[in-house]
Enzyme design. Structure first.
Site, PDB file in Angstrom:
ATOM      1  CG  ASP A 140      57.708 -24.133  -7.436  1.00  0.00           C
ATOM      2  OD1 ASP A 140      57.461 -23.014  -7.916  1.00  0.00           O
ATOM      3  OD2 ASP A 140      58.038 -24.327  -6.259  1.00  0.00           O
ATOM      4  NE  ARG A 176      60.229 -23.499  -3.511  1.00  0.00           N
ATOM      5  CZ  ARG A 176      59.822 -22.270  -3.768  1.00  0.00           C
ATOM      6  NH1 ARG A 176      60.260 -21.268  -3.045  1.00  0.00           N
ATOM      7  NH2 ARG A 176      58.963 -22.053  -4.740  1.00  0.00           N
ATOM      8  N   PRO A 224      79.906 -35.501  -1.446  1.00  0.00           N
ATOM      9  CG  PRO A 224      81.946 -34.443  -1.830  1.00  0.00           C
ATOM     10  CD  PRO A 224      81.154 -35.136  -0.757  1.00  0.00           C
ATOM     11  CD  GLU A 280      90.477 -33.468   1.236  1.00  0.00           C
ATOM     12  OE1 GLU A 280      90.262 -34.172   0.233  1.00  0.00           O
ATOM     13  OE2 GLU A 280      90.465 -32.220   1.199  1.00  0.00           O
TER      14      GLU A 280
HETATM   15  C1  9D3 Z   1      89.623 -34.739  -3.703  1.00  0.00           C
HETATM   16  C2  9D3 Z   1      88.276 -35.272  -3.510  1.00  0.00           C
HETATM   17  N1  9D3 Z   1      87.271 -34.259  -3.106  1.00  0.00           N
HETATM   18  C3  9D3 Z   1      85.965 -34.971  -3.214  1.00  0.00           C
HETATM   19  C4  9D3 Z   1      85.199 -34.560  -4.419  1.00  0.00           C
HETATM   20  C5  9D3 Z   1      87.504 -33.777  -1.731  1.00  0.00           C
HETATM   21  C6  9D3 Z   1      86.353 -33.031  -1.165  1.00  0.00           C
HETATM   22  C7  9D3 Z   1      85.967 -31.810  -1.687  1.00  0.00           C
HETATM   23  C8  9D3 Z   1      84.924 -31.094  -1.124  1.00  0.00           C
HETATM   24  C9  9D3 Z   1      85.682 -33.524  -0.064  1.00  0.00           C
HETATM   25  C10 9D3 Z   1      84.639 -32.799   0.500  1.00  0.00           C
HETATM   26  C11 9D3 Z   1      84.271 -31.586  -0.038  1.00  0.00           C
HETATM   27  C12 9D3 Z   1      83.160 -30.809   0.568  1.00  0.00           C
HETATM   28  N2  9D3 Z   1      81.910 -31.008  -0.178  1.00  0.00           N
HETATM   29  C13 9D3 Z   1      80.817 -31.465   0.422  1.00  0.00           C
HETATM   30  O1  9D3 Z   1      80.852 -31.718   1.603  1.00  0.00           O
HETATM   31  C14 9D3 Z   1      79.603 -31.693  -0.350  1.00  0.00           C
HETATM   32  C15 9D3 Z   1      79.310 -31.565  -1.741  1.00  0.00           C
HETATM   33  C16 9D3 Z   1      80.103 -31.133  -2.855  1.00  0.00           C
HETATM   34  O2  9D3 Z   1      81.282 -30.733  -2.766  1.00  0.00           O
HETATM   35  N3  9D3 Z   1      79.517 -31.145  -4.088  1.00  0.00           N
HETATM   36  C17 9D3 Z   1      78.222 -31.538  -4.286  1.00  0.00           C
HETATM   37  N4  9D3 Z   1      77.472 -31.938  -3.298  1.00  0.00           N
HETATM   38  C18 9D3 Z   1      78.023 -31.937  -2.038  1.00  0.00           C
HETATM   39  S1  9D3 Z   1      77.213 -32.422  -0.671  1.00  0.00           S
HETATM   40  C19 9D3 Z   1      78.488 -32.153   0.321  1.00  0.00           C
END
Ligand code: 9D3
Length: 253
Positions: free
Chosen positions: A176, A161, A96, A123
Site C-alpha cells: 500500500d 487492513r 482534535p 465541545e
Molecule cells: C472551538 C474548538 N473546537 C476544537 C477544534 C471545538 C470542537 C470541534 C469539533 C471540539 C470537538 C469537535 C469534534 N471533533 C472531534 O471529536 C475529532 C476530530 C476533529 O474534529 N478533527 C480531527 N480529528 C479529530 S478526532 C476527533
C-alpha cells in the site's frame, strides 16, 4: 495447519453506536469481521448516565458555547467497555488535540490485541477523564469534524487492513501507498482509448520488468510533484534518477 488467531478486539464508547455498522458490514472491513478476524463491542455512555433522561454532558466551567461530556459518566462507560473488551486494552481517545494519525502510528497500534476507542461529541470531554483514563489522544488531521466517530472508524479501518488475512491474496498491506514512503502510480483499465487519451504503451507491452520500472518512476514523479514533504528525508538514489530519465519525467531537475 495452525489454529486461527484470536480476533482483534475493538471497543468503542460512543453516543452513536449505529454508525459503526458501516465498518462491520461493508467492504474489506465487513468481510474481515464476517471471517472473525476482528470483534466489536459498543458502549453507549447513556447506559450509565446519572439520571433517567440519560444526561451525559453539562455546561463548561468558565462559560462559553457548547457542552462538555462528564468525567464520571465516561469513566463508568470505560469500566463497562473494559468488562467487554478486556482489562489490558489500551484506551485511545479521538480528539482534535491528539497526535496526528499516520501509517507509522497505525502500525504501532496494530500490535495491540485489544483497543478501546473513545469518541466524543459536543465541545469535548472533561480533561480529567482524558488525563487519568486515556493512554493516547489521536487526531485525524487539521480540520474540524462533528465528533470522534468517523475519526475512530478511519483509525479502525486502517488497523483492520493490517490484520493478517484481512486483505485478499496478492493484496499486501506492505505494498500500500505510504508503507514505502511514496504515492501510488496511476492505474488504467479498458477501454484502451477513452476521449482521446491512450493507455501508456508500456502497460500493453507485456514486459513486466519495464512495467515495474515505469510504475516506480511514476510514483517518484507524482510524489515529487504532489507531496514533496514525503521525500525530504530520503535523497533520490542514482537508480531513481536513472528511472526518471528513462521515462523522461526528470524535466524539473
Ligand atoms: C472551538 C474548538 N473546537 C476544537 C477544534 C471545538 C470542537 C470541534 C469539533 C471540539 C470537538 C469537535 C469534534 N471533533 C472531534 O471529536 C475529532 C476530530 C476533529 O474534529 N478533527 C480531527 N480529528 C479529530 S478526532 C476527533
Amino acid at each position: 495447519m495452525s489454529t486461527p488467531d484470536a480476533p482483534r478486539r475493538f471497543g468503542v464508547i460512543t453516543l452513536f453506536p449505529e454508525m459503526f455498522d458501516s465498518l462491520a458490514c461493508w467492504g474489506v472491513t465487513g468481510r474481515a469481521h464476517e471471517q472473525g478476524l476482528w470483534a466489536l463491542s459498543l458502549t453507549n455512555p447513556r447506559e450509565v448516565a446519572d439520571d433517567r433522561h440519560g444526561t451525559v454532558d453539562d455546561r463548561p466551567y468558565g462559560g462559553g458555547p457548547g457542552m462538555v461530556m462528564q468525567a464520571p459518566v465516561m469513566d463508568r462507560a470505560l469500566e463497562r467497555a473494559r468488562e467487554r473488551v478486556g482489562s489490558e486494552a489500551k484506551v485511545v481517545a479521538l480528539t482534535p488535540q491528539g497526535r496526528v494519525f499516520n501509517d507509522g502510528l497505525a502500525r504501532e497500534l496494530a500490535k495491540e490485541q485489544a483497543l478501546i476507542f473513545v469518541a466524543g461529541r459536543y465541545e469535548g470531554i472533561d480533561e480529567r477523564f482524558l488525563e487519568a483514563s486515556v493512554d493516547l489522544e489521536v487526531s485525524i488531521g487539521d480540520f474540524v469534524v462533528s465528533g470522534g466517530e468517523l475519526p475512530a472508524m478511519m483509525v479502525m479501518d486502517a488497523l483492520i487492513r493490517l490484520i493478517p488475512g484481512a486483505l485478499g491474496h496478492g493484496d499486501s498491506a506492505n505494498e500500500d501507498s505510504f508503507a514505502n514512503g511514496m504515492l501510488d502510480c496511476p492505474h488504467y483499465t479498458r477501454p484502451e482509448a477513452y476521449r482521446g487519451a491512450e493507455v501508456p504503451g508500456v502497460l500493453l507491452s507485456g514486459d513486466h520488468r519495464a512495467i515495474a520500472r515505469w510504475r516506480r518512476a511514476q510514483s517518484l514523479r507524482r510524489t515529487m510533484d504532489r507531496r514533496p514533504d514525503m521525500l525530504t528525508w530520503q535523497a533520490l538514489s542514482q537508480e531513481d534518477r536513472a528511472l526518471l530519465k528513462e521515462w523522461q519525467l526528470n524535466e524539473s531537475e
